[in-house]
Design a protein around this motif. Structure first.
Motif, PDB file in Angstrom:
ATOM      1  N   GLY A 186      59.064  72.755 -48.696  1.00 26.60           N
ATOM      2  CA  GLY A 186      58.279  73.895 -49.137  1.00 26.60           C
ATOM      3  C   GLY A 186      58.617  73.404 -50.551  1.00 26.60           C
ATOM      4  O   GLY A 186      57.162  73.700 -51.329  1.00 26.60           O
ATOM      5  N   THR A 187      59.190  72.580 -51.138  1.00 22.68           N
ATOM      6  CA  THR A 187      59.184  72.099 -52.661  1.00 22.68           C
ATOM      7  C   THR A 187      58.161  71.152 -52.667  1.00 22.68           C
ATOM      8  O   THR A 187      57.191  71.387 -53.485  1.00 22.68           O
ATOM      9  N   ARG A 188      57.922  70.316 -51.840  1.00 20.83           N
ATOM     10  CA  ARG A 188      56.647  69.379 -51.871  1.00 20.83           C
ATOM     11  C   ARG A 188      55.454  70.016 -51.735  1.00 20.83           C
ATOM     12  O   ARG A 188      54.586  69.840 -52.347  1.00 20.83           O
ATOM     13  N   LEU A 229      50.474  72.116 -54.374  1.00 21.41           N
ATOM     14  CA  LEU A 229      49.707  73.126 -54.449  1.00 21.41           C
ATOM     15  C   LEU A 229      49.368  73.250 -56.223  1.00 21.41           C
ATOM     16  O   LEU A 229      48.363  73.520 -56.679  1.00 21.41           O
ATOM     17  N   GLU A 230      50.776  73.302 -56.891  1.00 27.33           N
ATOM     18  CA  GLU A 230      50.683  73.650 -58.402  1.00 27.33           C
ATOM     19  C   GLU A 230      49.819  72.210 -59.147  1.00 27.33           C
ATOM     20  O   GLU A 230      48.981  72.449 -59.814  1.00 27.33           O
ATOM     21  N   ALA A 231      49.951  70.919 -58.400  1.00 23.53           N
ATOM     22  CA  ALA A 231      49.328  69.894 -58.902  1.00 23.53           C
ATOM     23  C   ALA A 231      47.780  69.911 -58.738  1.00 23.53           C
ATOM     24  O   ALA A 231      46.943  69.828 -59.531  1.00 23.53           O
ATOM     25  N   GLN A 232      47.334  70.658 -57.442  1.00 25.82           N
ATOM     26  CA  GLN A 232      46.077  70.936 -57.104  1.00 25.82           C
ATOM     27  C   GLN A 232      45.455  71.830 -58.048  1.00 25.82           C
ATOM     28  O   GLN A 232      44.211  71.885 -58.837  1.00 25.82           O
ATOM     29  N   GLY A 233      46.059  73.049 -58.051  1.00 26.91           N
ATOM     30  CA  GLY A 233      45.688  74.125 -59.114  1.00 26.91           C
ATOM     31  C   GLY A 233      45.490  73.595 -60.617  1.00 26.91           C
ATOM     32  O   GLY A 233      44.661  74.007 -61.303  1.00 26.91           O
ATOM     33  N   THR A 234      46.429  72.828 -61.025  1.00 22.20           N
ATOM     34  CA  THR A 234      46.129  72.256 -62.491  1.00 22.20           C
ATOM     35  C   THR A 234      45.010  71.332 -62.616  1.00 22.20           C
ATOM     36  O   THR A 234      44.346  71.358 -63.549  1.00 22.20           O
TER      37      THR A 234
END
Length: 379
Positions: free
Chosen positions: A205-207, A212-217
């Motif tokens: 889940g953390t991965r 997802l956060e990196a892709q959003g950024t």
């Protein structure tokens, strides 16, 4: 009483006795063995049967249904020299009433003793663990031996079951401890497996969250960069389409200088060498825009004096406020970011105010021209 009546009554009683002795009614699932003068004659089947009175006699009455015989617990020694008590349950059926009556005196006792003997032989070749876990094998071996031995007795053994195996008390306590240890072991293994799965799922889940956060950024930075690129492109096209002159560009350049040190992380700021040139350009631009009518001719000597005075004022202002002097080579000196930004803003504001003052002086004939005043002061 009439003497004739007595013989009639005797004859009637004899007839009744003979009929009762001749007729035999056998119930269903029963078999009667008939002996004539002490010798086996035949087996009566269910229903109405006739026998010879006085000569024939019913010796045994047998039940041919399947019956159950439970033996008492018997001590048996295992291969590892442990005494266990075992009791069995036997399911049998009489198939030959004559053999069951004449081949063995007591078939139940014979079956019981044969069961105990066979059980001791079978259990004697097994240890306790194998005895407790091999009931099916023990039952099969007992049935095979009993069925083979009781076949000539007219009895068929259908099934043999071990009802209970009772080890000694000390062995029971050891088995309970072993069972408790096995259960604790399984519980610990299951608990460890649960924690392992939980950690794996948490890491997954953390991965996924980080991805997802990196892709959003990344998408946000790409969109922001696209927006800035389009904005720069639109500004570039507007500037070239409107054919902006260097005066406007110089003024925008001065407006941008205070924002160079707006960030808190900036500790180093460089003052460009063309700052004086930009100030002079803005000054001349405001002077040209304020003079709507034809400008008065100014001698070349006075204009040179005014330019020198403006340059000296700008240099003096920088020296008076603690800002390093800018030479002709455009040398830059690093200052504190906030102080440099404030000084650059003050210089730009002073230059704009000087330009406006010169414009107002050019419109008013009573006020002497800045260049002349500067020439007089310099003289």
């Amino acid at each position: 009483m009439d003497p004739v009546v007595i013989p009639i009554l005797v004859a009637a009683l004899v007839v009744v006795f003979l009929v009762a002795s001749t007729v035999r009614i056998v119930p269903q699932a029963r078999r009667y063995n008939v002996e004539r003068f002490g010798r086996y004659r035949r087996t009566l089947q269910p229903g109405l049967n006739l026998v010879v009175p006085v000569a024939d006699r019913i010796n045994t009455k047998l039940d041919v249904r399947e019956q159950v015989y439970s033996s008492d617990p018997r001590p048996v020694i295992t291969e590892d020299n442990l005494v266990v008590n075992i009791d069995t349950v036997l399911y049998y059926q009489i198939t030959d009433p004559r053999a069951a009556a004449y081949e063995v005196a007591d078939y139940l006792q014979a079956i019981d003793q044969l069961t105990v003997t066979t059980l001791r032989n079978v259990i004697g070749s097994m240890d306790l663990e194998e005895t407790l876990t091999s009931r099916e094998e023990i039952n099969s071996r007992l049935r095979a031996v009993l069925d083979d031995a009781t076949g000539k007795w007219g009895i068929r053994v259908n099934r043999v079951e071990i009802k209970a195996i009772d080890p000694p008390h000390t062995i029971k306590e050891a088995m309970e401890k072993q069972m408790r240890a096995e259960r604790d072991k399984r519980a610990a293994i299951l608990h460890a497996e649960g924690e392992r799965q939980a950690k794996i799922l948490t890491a997954e889940g953390t991965r996924q969250k980080d991805i997802l956060e990196a892709q959003g950024t990344q998408q946000a930075m790409i969109l922001r960069a696209d927006g800035e690129a389009k904005a720069v492109e639109l500004v570039f096209q507007a500037v070239h389409r409107n054919n902006a002159d260097p005066k406007v560009l110089a003024y925008k350049y001065l407006e941008t200088l205070p924002h160079l040190a707006s960030s808190d992380n900036n500790t180093f700021w460089v003052i460009p060498g063309e700052l004086t040139e930009a100030v002079r350009t803005v000054t001349h631009a405001f002077g040209d825009q304020s003079a709507a009518g034809p400008a008065k001719p100014v001698p070349a000597e006075e204009e040179a004096t005014a330019d020198a005075t403006d340059t000296a004022d700008a240099t003096g202002t920088a020296a008076g406020t603690g800002t390093p002097e800018l030479g002709a080579a455009g040398r830059s000196v690093s200052l504190d970011a906030a102080t440099a930004a404030d000084e650059a803003g003050k210089q730009a504001a002073a230059a704009v105010n000087d330009a406006r003052a010169e414009a107002e002086a050019a419109q008013s004939p009573q006020v002497p021209h800045r260049g002349r005043t500067s020439g007089d002061r310099s003289t």
